[in-house]
Write a protein that holds these residues in place. Structure first.
Motif, mmCIF file in Angstrom:
data_model
loop_
_atom_site.group_PDB
_atom_site.id
_atom_site.type_symbol
_atom_site.label_atom_id
_atom_site.label_comp_id
_atom_site.label_asym_id
_atom_site.label_seq_id
_atom_site.Cartn_x
_atom_site.Cartn_y
_atom_site.Cartn_z
ATOM 1 N N ARG A 54 19.470 -26.026 -0.302
ATOM 2 C CA ARG A 54 18.328 -25.179 0.047
ATOM 3 C C ARG A 54 18.771 -24.078 1.001
ATOM 4 N NH1 ARG A 54 13.376 -28.331 2.071
ATOM 5 N NH2 ARG A 54 12.263 -26.465 1.468
ATOM 6 N N TYR A 55 18.369 -22.860 0.672
ATOM 7 C CA TYR A 55 18.668 -21.689 1.475
ATOM 8 C C TYR A 55 17.401 -20.864 1.649
ATOM 9 C CZ TYR A 55 23.581 -22.769 1.120
ATOM 10 O OH TYR A 55 24.794 -23.390 1.237
ATOM 11 N N GLU A 56 17.374 -20.102 2.738
ATOM 12 C CA GLU A 56 16.233 -19.260 3.071
ATOM 13 C C GLU A 56 16.654 -17.797 3.007
ATOM 14 O OE1 GLU A 56 13.359 -18.539 6.974
ATOM 15 O OE2 GLU A 56 15.099 -19.848 7.135
ATOM 16 N N LEU B 64 12.174 -19.838 0.244
ATOM 17 C CA LEU B 64 13.155 -20.911 0.064
ATOM 18 C C LEU B 64 13.669 -20.922 -1.365
ATOM 19 C CD1 LEU B 64 11.556 -23.834 2.087
ATOM 20 C CD2 LEU B 64 13.334 -22.236 2.783
ATOM 21 N N LEU B 65 14.994 -21.061 -1.491
ATOM 22 C CA LEU B 65 15.664 -21.085 -2.783
ATOM 23 C C LEU B 65 16.563 -22.298 -2.880
ATOM 24 C CD1 LEU B 65 16.925 -17.384 -2.838
ATOM 25 C CD2 LEU B 65 14.934 -18.282 -4.053
ATOM 26 N N ARG B 66 16.823 -22.725 -4.101
ATOM 27 C CA ARG B 66 17.884 -23.688 -4.405
ATOM 28 C C ARG B 66 19.039 -22.876 -4.976
ATOM 29 N NH1 ARG B 66 17.278 -29.044 -2.653
ATOM 30 N NH2 ARG B 66 15.047 -29.394 -2.513
ATOM 31 N N ALA C 184 20.331 -18.828 -8.343
ATOM 32 C CA ALA C 184 19.354 -19.558 -7.549
ATOM 33 C C ALA C 184 18.032 -19.672 -8.290
ATOM 34 C CB ALA C 184 19.135 -18.837 -6.213
ATOM 35 N N ASP D 192 12.426 -22.521 -4.775
ATOM 36 C CA ASP D 192 12.276 -23.935 -4.425
ATOM 37 C C ASP D 192 10.968 -24.501 -4.975
ATOM 38 O OD1 ASP D 192 13.343 -26.253 -2.979
ATOM 39 O OD2 ASP D 192 11.642 -25.960 -1.625
ATOM 40 N N ARG D 193 9.894 -23.724 -4.890
ATOM 41 C CA ARG D 193 8.575 -24.213 -5.319
ATOM 42 C C ARG D 193 8.241 -23.865 -6.762
ATOM 43 N NH1 ARG D 193 4.240 -24.887 -0.796
ATOM 44 N NH2 ARG D 193 5.578 -25.751 0.821
ATOM 45 N N PRO E 231 10.875 -23.776 -9.696
ATOM 46 C CA PRO E 231 12.261 -23.783 -10.173
ATOM 47 C C PRO E 231 12.482 -23.130 -11.526
ATOM 48 C CG PRO E 231 11.353 -26.013 -10.116
ATOM 49 C CD PRO E 231 10.350 -25.114 -9.488
ATOM 50 N N GLU F 43 21.488 -21.162 5.322
ATOM 51 C CA GLU F 43 21.190 -22.556 5.000
ATOM 52 C C GLU F 43 19.912 -22.987 5.689
ATOM 53 O OE1 GLU F 43 23.806 -26.520 4.163
ATOM 54 O OE2 GLU F 43 24.591 -25.012 5.513
ATOM 55 N N HIS F 44 19.124 -23.737 4.976
ATOM 56 C CA HIS F 44 17.827 -24.191 5.513
ATOM 57 C C HIS F 44 17.877 -25.686 5.790
ATOM 58 C CE1 HIS F 44 13.555 -24.175 6.262
ATOM 59 N NE2 HIS F 44 13.393 -25.139 5.394
#
Length: 96
Positions: free
Chosen positions: A26-28, A59-61, A76, A79-80, A82, A95-96
């Protein structure tokens, strides 16, 4: 080259990218100028279409990164959501 050495070489190439913390880390979005957005693109470069603009705090994966010219691009997904996937510049992620 052995697999272990190849894995170390890949990790060194990716630097601080998602590979160092596991795929799907997870990254911001961070550091985008006020009033602007980080552009998620259809491929790793500015020549690809913009999919969506991402404000700071999104937020990203992050799954994989690649160097194209002078920019490190990361594949990427939101996050919410995908199903929304693309490429973003590593320079605006933390990094989150």
């Amino acid at each position: 080259m052995t697999r272990g050495v190849a894995a170390l070489a890949l990790a060194a190439t990716l630097g601080g990218c998602a590979a160092s913390s596991g795929w799907g880390g997870r990254y911001e979005v961070y550091g985008v100028e006020e009033g602007d957005m980080l552009k998620m693109r259809g491929g790793p470069g500015t020549g690809f279409d913009v999919i969506i603009g991402l404000p700071n705090g999104t937020l990203l994966r992050v799954y994989d990164c690649t160097q194209t010219g002078g920019t490190r691009w990361c594949e990427a997904a939101l996050d919410r959501a995908p199903e929304t996937k693309g490429y973003v510049s590593w320079a605006y992620l933390r990094e989150h």
